[in-house]
Design an enzyme around this catalytic site. Structure first.
Site, PDB file in Angstrom:
ATOM      1  N   THR A  99     -25.459  22.413 -31.026  1.00  0.00           N
ATOM      2  CA  THR A  99     -26.921  22.746 -30.752  1.00  0.00           C
ATOM      3  C   THR A  99     -28.399  21.787 -30.063  1.00  0.00           C
ATOM      4  O   THR A  99     -27.599  20.546 -30.747  1.00  0.00           O
ATOM      5  CB  THR A  99     -27.251  24.056 -31.503  1.00  0.00           C
ATOM      6  N   ASP A 100     -29.331  22.253 -29.516  1.00  0.00           N
ATOM      7  CA  ASP A 100     -30.227  20.823 -29.945  1.00  0.00           C
ATOM      8  C   ASP A 100     -30.429  20.164 -31.005  1.00  0.00           C
ATOM      9  O   ASP A 100     -30.677  19.355 -31.027  1.00  0.00           O
ATOM     10  CB  ASP A 100     -31.506  21.794 -29.063  1.00  0.00           C
ATOM     11  N   CYS A 101     -30.297  20.630 -32.093  1.00  0.00           N
ATOM     12  CA  CYS A 101     -30.234  20.372 -33.295  1.00  0.00           C
ATOM     13  C   CYS A 101     -29.136  20.061 -33.864  1.00  0.00           C
ATOM     14  O   CYS A 101     -29.441  19.127 -35.057  1.00  0.00           O
ATOM     15  CB  CYS A 101     -31.153  21.280 -34.193  1.00  0.00           C
ATOM     16  N   TYR A 102     -28.262  20.401 -33.392  1.00  0.00           N
ATOM     17  CA  TYR A 102     -27.135  19.349 -34.027  1.00  0.00           C
ATOM     18  C   TYR A 102     -26.117  19.149 -32.910  1.00  0.00           C
ATOM     19  O   TYR A 102     -25.123  20.221 -32.738  1.00  0.00           O
ATOM     20  CB  TYR A 102     -26.434  20.394 -34.791  1.00  0.00           C
ATOM     21  N   PRO A 103     -26.239  17.782 -32.051  1.00  0.00           N
ATOM     22  CA  PRO A 103     -25.937  17.563 -31.017  1.00  0.00           C
ATOM     23  C   PRO A 103     -24.124  17.623 -31.147  1.00  0.00           C
ATOM     24  O   PRO A 103     -23.381  17.782 -29.486  1.00  0.00           O
ATOM     25  CB  PRO A 103     -26.688  16.822 -30.117  1.00  0.00           C
TER      26      PRO A 103
END
Lengths: 493, 127
Positions: free
Chosen positions: A127-131
């Protein structure tokens, strides 16, 4: 009358009188409950047995770049990650994806407590926060932020003992059960077990401080399936402080992995009633022996027994002495009660009163199911059968004409006496054998009944490596036949 | 005493156990047997006093003999639960005075059933 505060004051002053549950039986027998209540401040209990409903929450800390773990494995044993990014719950019965029953969640927990490193492998969608999408690393208990043992169901007050009426060895969570009532196994340590010493749950409840796996832990509520007098506890404790001696991974052959957990609970002797409760002996603790030969939820009760009878090593079933195996360790349970006693005497362990009582009544409900599919609904009926006197050619013709592979052989009364398959006929032909069906039929036939659940019929076929079962009534008359294809159509859905 | 008999393709076809039993007037208890067309392995139990001469007789008939002196071994992995107690056909395992599991080695007939029953994998049958 005493309060827990008064008892804790005595612990602080170093003049508390602590005895184990086993010692308490003798004291009450000698002095009576009233005097014993004045004399004794705390009774320690203990149990050490396989407790499948156990596991631990971990917080692994964040990697760089960070990952929101969608799936995570510790030494190839998968943990549940449907919570925050690097939190996971590892259950003790989860099996290794590479080693199967040899290694599971319990072994990972024992390895960690022994100070070993385990391999952490995780995958994610990114994700954007957990690439980050994957990570492989090694961790030990020192490396993780939290490692909290949380066990939804531990310390069963008593448990149903097991035996086996069937004609084959059964591998169960109650150990190996020999055929024809060959043995009995039972779990729990009766009069030494925590909840049996406080059957009204006056002092064991939410918030009770306990000995868990060699460290201090807490009761956080009644356990799942709690149904007094088969009471259970939900407990938690800090895995980082636990000792490997009191947490031992095990494999019940043919069943799976579990964890032997050591639990000790101190019981404050507040009054005469508590002294009386802790004086309970094995001959007053009843349970039943149930038959695992019947593969259903409600297994028939073979016999009512007390823990004293079970502990004697022999029980009588159908007029014969049957040997009994405990599955919980009396030696370790006693050791835990004694260790807890020492901890209290040394002023290292203080008692708590529960902040909330756990239920004294509770019903353990079965699962709500849409329906239980039985053989009757899928079998072919009537079955095409053949007489033992018929020729092998005749049998071959019937199989081909009806496009079937199995022919139950019945006598003139319609009773099942054997079975011939297309394979039997092929073998007979290949060997140049000519003769009657009875010369080549299999005489020991595995059968099913109309009311048997299809899952059980399917397991019979799987275990005997066969592909059809004649369906018989109570008089052994053939009423139909069910094939593995009939079942797989239903079970695969 | 337990003797492990190894038959080759020739001896496996002869009624060796019967011959030895009759000639030595010995009681021979078959504990375990695996007999195939060209090979056989049988474990028998005989009284200690006659074990020596029974073994010699078997050798005379072309059967290889090995004395099985080691019985089941329990390692320190044991947690003293007792799952083994009721599955042993000869009652090797008992709960001792202190509630630890005691192994009566002399009773062991080396069937090995307990090895696959122990939850802690603490039992081994040494060769």
């Amino acid at each position: 009358m005493k309060t827990v505060e008064e008892i804790n004051e005595k612990i602080r002053e170093g003049n508390v009188n602590v005895v184990t549950a086993l010692e308490m039986k003798e004291i009450v027998a000698e002095l009576g409950a009233k005097e014993a209540a004045k004399e004794v401040d705390v009774v320690t209990t203990g149990t050490f047995g396989a407790m499948c409903s156990s596991g631990a929450f971990f917080n692994f800390g964040h990697s760089d770049p960070p990952i929101k773990m969608q799936r995570v494995w510790l030494n190839d044993v998968e943990a549940y990650t449907g919570i925050a990014a690097v939190d996971a719950y590892l259950g003790v019965t989860q099996l290794s994806e590479t080693l199967g029953m040899e290694y599971g969640g319990a072994h990972v927990i024992e390895d960690l407590v022994r100070g070993k490193e385990v391999e952490l492998r995780a995958t994610a969608y990114g994700t954007d926060c957990y690439p980050r999408k994957e990570i492989v690393t090694e961790i030990s208990l020192e490396d993780v932020n939290q490692a909290v043992m949380v066990n939804p169901r531990n310390a069963y007050q008593r448990y149903r003992a097991a035996t086996n009426s069937s004609d084959r060895v059964l591998r169960t969570y109650m150990g190996t059960l020999l055929p024809n009532f060959g043995n009995v196994t039972y779990a729990g340590v009766g009069e030494l077990s925590p909840l049996n010493n406080d059957p009204e749950y006056r002092t064991i409840g939410v918030g009770t401080r306990i000995f868990l796996g060699g460290a201090k832990g807490y009761v956080i509520g009644e356990g799942t399936q709690h149904s007094p007098p088969f009471g259970t506890l939900m407990v938690k404790g800090n895995l980082k402080e636990m000792k490997p001696e009191y947490l031992r991974a095990a494999t019940f052959p043919g069943y799976g992995v579990t964890l032997f957990v050591g639990i000790g609970i101190p019981i404050p002797i507040l009054d005469e009633e508590m002294a009386k409760a802790t004086a309970i002996t094995d001959d007053k603790i009843e349970t039943v022996i149930i038959d695992f030969g019947v593969p259903r939820r409600d297994r028939p009760i073979v016999k009512r027994v007390t823990y004293a009878e079970l502990k004697s090593g022999k029980v009588e079933i159908n007029g014969e002495d049957v040997r009994v195996s405990p599955l919980s360790s009396y030696y370790m349970s006693k050791k835990i009660a004694e260790e807890l006693k020492r901890m209290i005497e040394r002023g290292e362990f203080f008692l708590t009163m529960p902040v909330e009582r756990i239920p004294q009544k509770e019903v353990f409900k079965p699962m709500r199911q849409r329906e239980i599919k039985v053989v009757k609904s899928v079998m072919s009926s009537p079955a095409i059968t053949i007489s033992p006197e018929a020729s092998i050619e005749e049998a071959a013709r019937i199989l081909i004409e009806n496009e079937i592979n199995h022919l139950p052989v019945v006598n003139e009364r319609g009773e099942l006496i054997g079975i011939v398959t297309s394979w039997d006929i092929a073998k007979a032909v290949a060997r140049g054998k000519i003769g009657k069906v009875e010369d080549i039929m299999t005489r020991k036939v595995i059968t099913t009944t109309m009311e048997e659940p299809i899952e059980i019929a399917a397991r019979k076929m799987e275990q005997h490596e066969i592909s059809a079962l004649p369906v018989v009534d109570k008089d052994n008359k053939v009423v139909g036949i069910v094939s593995s294809e009939d079942l797989s159509k239903l079970l695969a859905r | 005493m337990l003797l492990k008999l190894k038959y080759d393709s020739r001896s496996v076809r002869a009624p060796v156990i019967s011959k030895v039993a009759i000639e030595e007037n010995a009681l021979i208890n078959i504990i375990e047997a695996k007999v195939e067309p060209r090979f056989g392995e049988i474990v028998v139990e005989v009284d200690d006093e006659i074990a020596e001469r029974v073994a010699e007789k078997f050798k005379k008939y072309g059967v290889e003999v090995r004395k099985l002196t080691k019985s089941i071994e329990k390692s320190e992995k044991c947690v003293d639960c007792g799952a083994c107690i009721s599955v042993c056909p000869t009652g090797v395992f008992e709960r001792g005075e202190d509630d630890r599991i005691v192994v009566n080695e002399v009773k062991c007939i080396r069937c090995g059933f307990c090895v696959g029953v122990c939850p802690l994998n603490a039992l081994k049958l040494p060769e």
